[in-house]
Design a protein around this motif. Structure first.
Motif, PDB file in Angstrom:
ATOM      1  N   THR A   1       0.867  -1.182   0.000  1.00  0.00           N
ATOM      2  CA  THR A   1       0.000   0.000   0.000  1.00  0.00           C
ATOM      3  C   THR A   1       0.906   1.235   0.000  1.00  0.00           C
ATOM      4  O   THR A   1       2.121   1.129   0.179  1.00  0.00           O
ATOM      5  CB  THR A   1      -0.894   0.058   1.255  1.00  0.00           C
ATOM      6  OG1 THR A   1      -0.066   0.336   2.395  1.00  0.00           O
ATOM      7  CG2 THR A   1      -1.665  -1.230   1.466  1.00  0.00           C
TER       8      THR A   1
ATOM      9  N   TYR B   1       1.148   3.381   2.301  1.00  0.00           N
ATOM     10  CA  TYR B   1       1.773   3.532   3.616  1.00  0.00           C
ATOM     11  C   TYR B   1       2.971   2.601   3.789  1.00  0.00           C
ATOM     12  O   TYR B   1       3.911   2.932   4.495  1.00  0.00           O
ATOM     13  CB  TYR B   1       0.747   3.333   4.734  1.00  0.00           C
ATOM     14  CG  TYR B   1      -0.141   4.536   4.937  1.00  0.00           C
ATOM     15  CD1 TYR B   1       0.395   5.773   5.263  1.00  0.00           C
ATOM     16  CD2 TYR B   1      -1.519   4.443   4.799  1.00  0.00           C
ATOM     17  CE1 TYR B   1      -0.419   6.889   5.439  1.00  0.00           C
ATOM     18  CE2 TYR B   1      -2.345   5.547   4.971  1.00  0.00           C
ATOM     19  CZ  TYR B   1      -1.779   6.765   5.298  1.00  0.00           C
ATOM     20  OH  TYR B   1      -2.585   7.867   5.473  1.00  0.00           O
TER      21      TYR B   1
ATOM     22  N   VAL C   1      -6.623   1.309   3.623  1.00  0.00           N
ATOM     23  CA  VAL C   1      -6.097   1.832   2.360  1.00  0.00           C
ATOM     24  C   VAL C   1      -5.970   0.705   1.338  1.00  0.00           C
ATOM     25  O   VAL C   1      -5.731  -0.443   1.709  1.00  0.00           O
ATOM     26  CB  VAL C   1      -4.726   2.526   2.572  1.00  0.00           C
ATOM     27  CG1 VAL C   1      -4.874   3.775   3.418  1.00  0.00           C
ATOM     28  CG2 VAL C   1      -3.726   1.589   3.210  1.00  0.00           C
TER      29      VAL C   1
ATOM     30  N   ARG D   1      -7.403  -3.987   1.959  1.00  0.00           N
ATOM     31  CA  ARG D   1      -6.153  -4.434   1.320  1.00  0.00           C
ATOM     32  C   ARG D   1      -6.012  -5.948   1.337  1.00  0.00           C
ATOM     33  O   ARG D   1      -5.413  -6.526   0.433  1.00  0.00           O
ATOM     34  CB  ARG D   1      -4.940  -3.757   1.959  1.00  0.00           C
ATOM     35  CG  ARG D   1      -4.792  -3.896   3.464  1.00  0.00           C
ATOM     36  CD  ARG D   1      -3.750  -2.912   3.985  1.00  0.00           C
ATOM     37  NE  ARG D   1      -3.534  -2.936   5.416  1.00  0.00           N
ATOM     38  CZ  ARG D   1      -4.164  -2.192   6.309  1.00  0.00           C
ATOM     39  NH1 ARG D   1      -5.117  -1.348   5.914  1.00  0.00           N
ATOM     40  NH2 ARG D   1      -3.853  -2.266   7.585  1.00  0.00           N
TER      41      ARG D   1
END
Length: 194
Positions: free
Chosen positions: A11, A13, A25, A57
């Motif tokens: 992701t 992040y 996310v 995710r």
């Protein structure tokens, strides 16, 4: 029984090196590619059950791995990544400035001290242990479990009967870990980077 643990694809992040667990996310294009590779590796496995966390995710990664196969899917909140509370979405540098004392306390006692407003490693390990206790009661040959890095590390600790091993393993995005349960013996069979 073969338990196939897959960490979700990358992701934004992950790319930014931020702590996050509760933030929901999506995976990136790289994450999609990692899931595609995992799908190729696992294409011959006949899965009857899929477990995922509540985060999109993991669901996205599982969808790519399974393609159009329809299998019994269970969303289990015990598979959610550690809740990092106020530390969510921030990296090491940001935390050492914004929450200096709390961040130092967390680093000095990572097992018992939760991130500000989050949960401790012991709390995460406890719910993962509960999940594993239930999974081992199943009568299935191959189970796919798509979850998070901290959860997979906790599973390794469960297999080894000690949370002290938490930082002795890595779990990269898209990694496949095969845990086997045979003759009342649970062991780590394979850890594969994709």
């Amino acid at each position: 029984m073969n338990l196939y643990f897959v960490r979700h694809g990358q992701t934004i992040y992950n790319k930014l090196g931020c702590y996050y667990g509760s933030l929901d996310v999506p995976i990136t294009k790289v994450g999609q590619s990692q899931a595609e590779k995992a799908s190729e590796i696992l294409s011959d496995v006949d899965f009857k059950k899929l477990y995922v966390s509540e985060r999109s995710r993991t669901v996205q990664t599982a969808d790519i791995i399974l393609k159009d196969k329809k299998i019994n899917t269970i969303v289990d909140k015990r598979l959610n990544e550690t809740d990092f509370g106020k530390f969510e979405g921030k990296n090491y540098k940001e935390l050492s400035k914004l929450f200096k004392n709390e961040f130092e306390a967390w680093n000095s006692d990572w097992k018992n001290t939760p991130p500000l407003g989050g949960e401790s490693c012991i709390q995460t390990y406890s719910r993962v242990s509960s999940f594993m206790d239930d999974i081992l009661k199943l009568n299935e040959d191959n189970v796919l479990i798509v979850c998070h890095g901290g959860i997979i590390r906790s599973v390794y600790c469960y297999v080894l009967n000690s949370i002290d091993f938490f930082w002795k393993f890595n779990s990269l995005n898209g990694d496949i870990s095969i845990i086997k349960y045979e003759y009342d013996n649970l062991y780590i069979d394979t850890i594969m980077h994709v």
